[in-house]
Design a protein around this motif. Structure first.
Motif, PDB file in Angstrom:
ATOM      1  N   GLU A  49      28.534  28.918 -64.527  1.00 54.06           N
ATOM      2  CA  GLU A  49      27.964  27.786 -65.251  1.00 54.06           C
ATOM      3  C   GLU A  49      28.072  26.496 -64.435  1.00 54.06           C
ATOM      4  O   GLU A  49      27.113  25.724 -64.332  1.00 54.06           O
ATOM      5  N   SER A  50      29.241  26.261 -63.867  1.00 58.30           N
ATOM      6  CA  SER A  50      29.440  25.048 -63.082  1.00 58.30           C
ATOM      7  C   SER A  50      28.557  25.047 -61.829  1.00 58.30           C
ATOM      8  O   SER A  50      27.944  24.029 -61.489  1.00 58.30           O
ATOM      9  N   TYR A  51      28.514  26.183 -61.156  1.00 57.20           N
ATOM     10  CA  TYR A  51      27.730  26.300 -59.920  1.00 57.20           C
ATOM     11  C   TYR A  51      26.246  26.074 -60.204  1.00 57.20           C
ATOM     12  O   TYR A  51      25.570  25.315 -59.501  1.00 57.20           O
ATOM     13  N   ALA A  52      25.747  26.724 -61.241  1.00 62.15           N
ATOM     14  CA  ALA A  52      24.330  26.588 -61.581  1.00 62.15           C
ATOM     15  C   ALA A  52      23.996  25.170 -62.017  1.00 62.15           C
ATOM     16  O   ALA A  52      22.944  24.614 -61.673  1.00 62.15           O
ATOM     17  N   GLY A  57      19.366  23.080 -60.951  1.00 63.28           N
ATOM     18  CA  GLY A  57      18.411  22.088 -61.442  1.00 63.28           C
ATOM     19  C   GLY A  57      18.020  21.046 -60.411  1.00 63.28           C
ATOM     20  O   GLY A  57      17.185  20.171 -60.701  1.00 63.28           O
ATOM     21  N   ARG A  58      18.576  21.145 -59.218  1.00 60.40           N
ATOM     22  CA  ARG A  58      18.292  20.152 -58.174  1.00 60.40           C
ATOM     23  C   ARG A  58      17.701  20.774 -56.908  1.00 60.40           C
ATOM     24  O   ARG A  58      17.487  20.083 -55.921  1.00 60.40           O
ATOM     25  N   PHE A  59      17.453  22.078 -56.932  1.00 57.58           N
ATOM     26  CA  PHE A  59      16.914  22.769 -55.752  1.00 57.58           C
ATOM     27  C   PHE A  59      15.435  22.436 -55.603  1.00 57.58           C
ATOM     28  O   PHE A  59      14.598  22.913 -56.359  1.00 57.58           O
ATOM     29  N   ASP A  60      15.122  21.604 -54.622  1.00 57.78           N
ATOM     30  CA  ASP A  60      13.751  21.113 -54.452  1.00 57.78           C
ATOM     31  C   ASP A  60      13.414  21.035 -52.961  1.00 57.78           C
ATOM     32  O   ASP A  60      13.412  19.952 -52.362  1.00 57.78           O
ATOM     33  N   TYR A  80      10.399  40.740 -35.666  1.00 52.28           N
ATOM     34  CA  TYR A  80      10.534  41.029 -37.093  1.00 52.28           C
ATOM     35  C   TYR A  80      11.475  40.017 -37.728  1.00 52.28           C
ATOM     36  O   TYR A  80      12.111  39.211 -37.031  1.00 52.28           O
ATOM     37  N   MET A  81      11.534  40.050 -39.054  1.00 49.43           N
ATOM     38  CA  MET A  81      12.328  39.091 -39.811  1.00 49.43           C
ATOM     39  C   MET A  81      12.942  39.794 -41.018  1.00 49.43           C
ATOM     40  O   MET A  81      12.310  40.656 -41.629  1.00 49.43           O
ATOM     41  N   VAL A  82      14.180  39.415 -41.352  1.00 51.22           N
ATOM     42  CA  VAL A  82      14.826  39.842 -42.590  1.00 51.22           C
ATOM     43  C   VAL A  82      15.269  38.581 -43.325  1.00 51.22           C
ATOM     44  O   VAL A  82      16.029  37.773 -42.774  1.00 51.22           O
ATOM     45  N   VAL A  83      14.780  38.391 -44.541  1.00 50.54           N
ATOM     46  CA  VAL A  83      15.129  37.200 -45.315  1.00 50.54           C
ATOM     47  C   VAL A  83      15.986  37.590 -46.507  1.00 50.54           C
ATOM     48  O   VAL A  83      15.809  38.656 -47.106  1.00 50.54           O
ATOM     49  N   VAL A  84      16.936  36.728 -46.849  1.00 49.30           N
ATOM     50  CA  VAL A  84      17.786  36.951 -48.010  1.00 49.30           C
ATOM     51  C   VAL A  84      16.975  36.634 -49.268  1.00 49.30           C
ATOM     52  O   VAL A  84      16.753  35.466 -49.596  1.00 49.30           O
ATOM     53  N   ALA A  85      16.551  37.686 -49.956  1.00 46.26           N
ATOM     54  CA  ALA A  85      15.812  37.489 -51.205  1.00 46.26           C
ATOM     55  C   ALA A  85      16.752  37.086 -52.332  1.00 46.26           C
ATOM     56  O   ALA A  85      16.395  36.297 -53.210  1.00 46.26           O
ATOM     57  N   LYS A  86      17.969  37.647 -52.306  1.00 52.18           N
ATOM     58  CA  LYS A  86      19.020  37.285 -53.267  1.00 52.18           C
ATOM     59  C   LYS A  86      20.359  37.532 -52.607  1.00 52.18           C
ATOM     60  O   LYS A  86      20.593  38.610 -52.061  1.00 52.18           O
ATOM     61  N   HIS A  87      21.240  36.517 -52.628  1.00 57.32           N
ATOM     62  CA  HIS A  87      22.596  36.713 -52.097  1.00 57.32           C
ATOM     63  C   HIS A  87      23.572  36.858 -53.265  1.00 57.32           C
ATOM     64  O   HIS A  87      23.166  36.978 -54.420  1.00 57.32           O
ATOM     65  N   HIS A  88      24.860  36.851 -52.943  1.00 56.99           N
ATOM     66  CA  HIS A  88      25.880  37.145 -53.950  1.00 56.99           C
ATOM     67  C   HIS A  88      25.853  36.164 -55.121  1.00 56.99           C
ATOM     68  O   HIS A  88      26.298  36.511 -56.224  1.00 56.99           O
ATOM     69  N   GLU A  89      25.363  34.953 -54.885  1.00 64.44           N
ATOM     70  CA  GLU A  89      25.288  33.965 -55.969  1.00 64.44           C
ATOM     71  C   GLU A  89      24.317  34.376 -57.062  1.00 64.44           C
ATOM     72  O   GLU A  89      24.347  33.834 -58.167  1.00 64.44           O
ATOM     73  N   ASP A 135      26.496  40.334 -57.536  1.00 60.97           N
ATOM     74  CA  ASP A 135      25.773  39.280 -58.256  1.00 60.97           C
ATOM     75  C   ASP A 135      26.746  38.538 -59.159  1.00 60.97           C
ATOM     76  O   ASP A 135      27.064  38.993 -60.261  1.00 60.97           O
ATOM     77  N   TRP A 136      27.230  37.398 -58.693  1.00 59.81           N
ATOM     78  CA  TRP A 136      28.230  36.643 -59.431  1.00 59.81           C
ATOM     79  C   TRP A 136      27.638  35.915 -60.645  1.00 59.81           C
ATOM     80  O   TRP A 136      28.383  35.361 -61.458  1.00 59.81           O
ATOM     81  N   HIS A 137      26.321  35.928 -60.761  1.00 58.79           N
ATOM     82  CA  HIS A 137      25.667  35.252 -61.880  1.00 58.79           C
ATOM     83  C   HIS A 137      25.400  36.191 -63.059  1.00 58.79           C
ATOM     84  O   HIS A 137      25.379  35.746 -64.211  1.00 58.79           O
ATOM     85  N   HIS A 138      25.195  37.456 -62.784  1.00 59.35           N
ATOM     86  CA  HIS A 138      24.739  38.382 -63.823  1.00 59.35           C
ATOM     87  C   HIS A 138      25.833  38.617 -64.873  1.00 59.35           C
ATOM     88  O   HIS A 138      26.987  38.863 -64.538  1.00 59.35           O
ATOM     89  N   PRO A 139      25.467  38.567 -66.158  1.00 59.45           N
ATOM     90  CA  PRO A 139      26.474  38.671 -67.229  1.00 59.45           C
ATOM     91  C   PRO A 139      27.132  40.042 -67.335  1.00 59.45           C
ATOM     92  O   PRO A 139      28.170  40.174 -67.994  1.00 59.45           O
TER      93      PRO A 139
END
Length: 453
Positions: A49-52, A57-60, A80-89, A135-139
Motif C-alpha cells: 500500500e505504501s509503495y503503490a 499515481g505519479r508514474f508519468d 535482440y532485446m529482453v524487457v522486464v514486463a513485470k518485476h517482483h513489485e 509478486d509482492w503486490h498480489h493479494p
C-alpha cells in the motif's frame, strides 16, 4: 580436423540465438522512480500500500520513446532485446486484464509494452519478455523470506492467501503476453529460489556441496517449481509459442533451453551433464539493474567489449542491461557506453555475430593476453589483442594452418617480418609470425582475423 563444440539440442529454436550473441536487457518500472534498484521496496521493507501510494499515481514517463531505445540497441550492434514486463513489485507495463496494477492506470495512461516490442521488431531485432514469478503486490502471493514484509508476522499476513489462485494468475498473465503480444522469441520466468532450485542452477560442484550442507530444513525454504506449477506452466508456454526459448529459472531439472548465469562470466563453457549448454549471461553497466541516480559505478567501453568477447569465446551470449529513468529515457552515461561498444562493433561485428568458442587445438596456440572467437561457417579465427604487443605476434603451431591474416578494423594485411635482423631471433618454424604496426590502432580492442586453410 578441428572439432567445433556445439551446445546441446534444445526444445526451442536456438538458431537465431547462437547467431545473435549480443542483446539488450531493459529493467524499467515503478522502481525507476526510486532511482536505486528494482528491489528498493524489499530493502525498505515497505508495504504494498505504501509503495503503490508513493509511486503508482505519479508514474508519468513523458519522455518515453521506444523508437529511440531500439535505435540505441541497433547502434550498439545488438540483435535482440529482453524487457522486464513485470518485476517482483508486481507492476505491469502492459494492459493486463487480470490486475489494475498496470501502466494504463498510472498517469502514463497507456500500454507501454506493445510500442516497445513493435519498435524492436521493426528494426529486425528478436524480442523477449522477462516475467517475475514473484509478486509482492498480489493479494494471494504467500509472504516468504524474500518478501518486503518478511520480518513481520507472516502467519497473520498469509491468513486467507491462496497460492492456487496466484498460480492461476501467473498462467493467465503469461498467456496474455504470448497470445496478445507475440511473436515472442525468448521468455525469462524469474526465479525459483528454494534450496534445491539454487543447487540445481549452480555451475560449481563445490558451491552445490557447501550450499546443500548449509540448508536449514526448518527455515522458510523459499519458492520453487511446485509453487509455480512449473511443469504445467512450461507445457502451456510450449503449446502457445512453439519454438520459443525458455530460461532455466522455473526450478525444473529439464525441459528448458537456456542457462543464465547472472553478473558473472563463467570460467569455462557451462555444461548440462556431459553436454555444452546453450547459455547467456546478463550483466549490468553499473552494478544496479534499474536506474540508479546515486553511487553508480559505470563499466568502461573497453570493459564491456572485453566481456562480450570473453562470453562469445566461451560459446555464450551477453545480455547487457540498461535501466531507463522515471521519465523514460536512457541516461547519457548508458548511451555513451552503448555507442562506444557500437563504434567497435561497426568494425568488428563479424568477430561476434555467428561466432563461438574456437576448437581446442586453436585455443592452445594463443597467448594469455588474447581472447579468441571462431566462425565455423567461414572458418575464420579472431584473435582479440587485450594488450598490444611490443614485438611481432607469435602464434605457435599455426603457420601452415593460416592462409591469410589481417587486422579486422581496416582489412590491412599482416605478414611475416621481412627485416633480415629480425630473422636472428625468429620463433619456432611452425609458428605463425605476424609483424604488427608499432602503434596500437585507434580501436578499443584490436582484432587479428585469420583465414584458415
Amino acid at each position: 580436423m578441428s572439432v567445433v563444440n556445439v551446445p546441446r539440442a534444445t526444445p526451442g529454436d536456438s538458431t537465431w540465438f547462437r547467431e545473435a550473441r549480443f542483446g539488450m536487457f531493459i529493467h524499467w518500472g515503478l522502481y525507476s522512480m526510486a532511482a536505486r534498484d528494482f528491489d528498493h521496496q524489499q530493502r525498505m521493507a515497505e508495504s504494498t500500500e505504501s509503495y503503490a501510494e508513493r509511486y503508482f499515481g505519479r508514474f508519468d514517463p513523458d519522455l518515453y520513446d521506444p523508437e529511440a531505445w531500439a535505435d540505441a540497441a541497433v547502434r550498439a550492434g545488438m540483435k535482440y532485446m529482453v524487457v522486464v514486463a513485470k518485476h517482483h513489485e508486481g507492476f505491469c507495463l502492459w494492459d493486463s486484464a487480470l490486475t489494475d496494477f498496470t501502466a494504463v492506470n498510472t498517469p502514463a495512461g497507456r500500454d507501454l509494452l506493445r510500442p516497445l516490442l513493435d519498435a524492436f521488431r521493426d528494426r529486425g531485432l528478436r524480442v523477449g519478455l522477462y516475467y517475475s514469478l514473484l509478486d509482492w503486490h498480489h493479494p494471494h502471493y504467500i509472504v516468504d523470506r524474500s518478501h518486503p514484509l518478511a520480518a513481520h508476522d507472516r502467519a497473520a499476513l498469509n491468513r486467507g492467501r491462496d497460492m492456487e489462485q496466484y498460480r492461476a494468475f501467473v498462467k493467465g498473465q503469461i498467456e496474455e503476453l504470448l497470445t496478445q503480444y507475440g511473436p515472442v522469441d525468448i521468455i525469462w520466468p524469474d526465479y525459483s529460489f528454494d534450496g534445491e532450485a539454487i543447487i540445481r542452477m549452480a555451475t560449481s560442484e563445490s558451491f552445490r556441496a557447501s550450499y546443500r550442507a548449509g540448508l536449514d530444513k526448518d527455515a522458510d525454504p523459499g519458492k520453487g517449481a511446485a509453487d509455480w506449477d512449473a511443469a504445467g506452466l512450461l507445457a502451456m508456454v510450449r503449446r502457445l509459442a512453439p519454438g520459443i526459448l525458455v530460461n532455466d529459472r522455473l526450478g525444473l531439472d529439464d525441459g528448458w533451453d537456456v542457462t543464465t548465469p547472472e553478473s558473472t562470466v563463467p570460467e569455462r563453457w557451462p555444461m548440462v551433464g556431459e553436454e555444452f549448454a546453450l547459455w547467456e549471461t546478463c550483466q549490468t553497466l553499473t552494478g544496479s539493474w534499474s536506474h540508479n541516480r546515486d553511487g553508480a559505478r559505470w563499466k568502461s567501453v573497453e570493459q564491456a567489449i572485453h566481456m562480450l568477447v570473453d562470453v562469445v569465446g566461451k560459446g555464450g551470449n551477453l545480455l547487457l542491461n540498461v535501466g531507463p529513468d522515471g521519465r523514460g529515457e536512457f541516461g547519457p552515461q548508458a548511451l555513451a557506453v552503448l555507442d562506444g561498444v557500437g563504434a567497435w562493433m561497426r568494425l568488428h561485428s563479424r568477430s561476434i555475430h555467428g561466432c563461438t568458442r574456437p576448437p581446442d587445438d586453436l585455443i592452445a596456440a594463443l597467448p594469455d593476453t588474447t581472447r579468441a572467437t571462431y566462425n565455423p561457417e567461414t572458418r575464420r579465427l579472431y584473435v582479440h589483442l587485450l594488450r598490444w604487443p611490443s614485438q611481432p605476434l607469435v602464434l605457435p603451431g599455426l603457420r601452415d594452418r593460416v592462409a591469410y591474416a589481417q587486422l579486422l578494423h581496416d582489412g590491412s594485411e599482416l605478414s611475416r617480418p621481412t627485416d633480415p635482423l629480425a630473422q636472428l631471433h625468429a620463433p619456432d618454424p611452425e609458428a605463425l609470425w605476424l609483424d604488427l604496426p608499432i602503434a596500437k590502432p585507434e580501436v578499443e580492442i584490436p582484432v587479428v582475423e585469420l583465414f584458415l586453410r
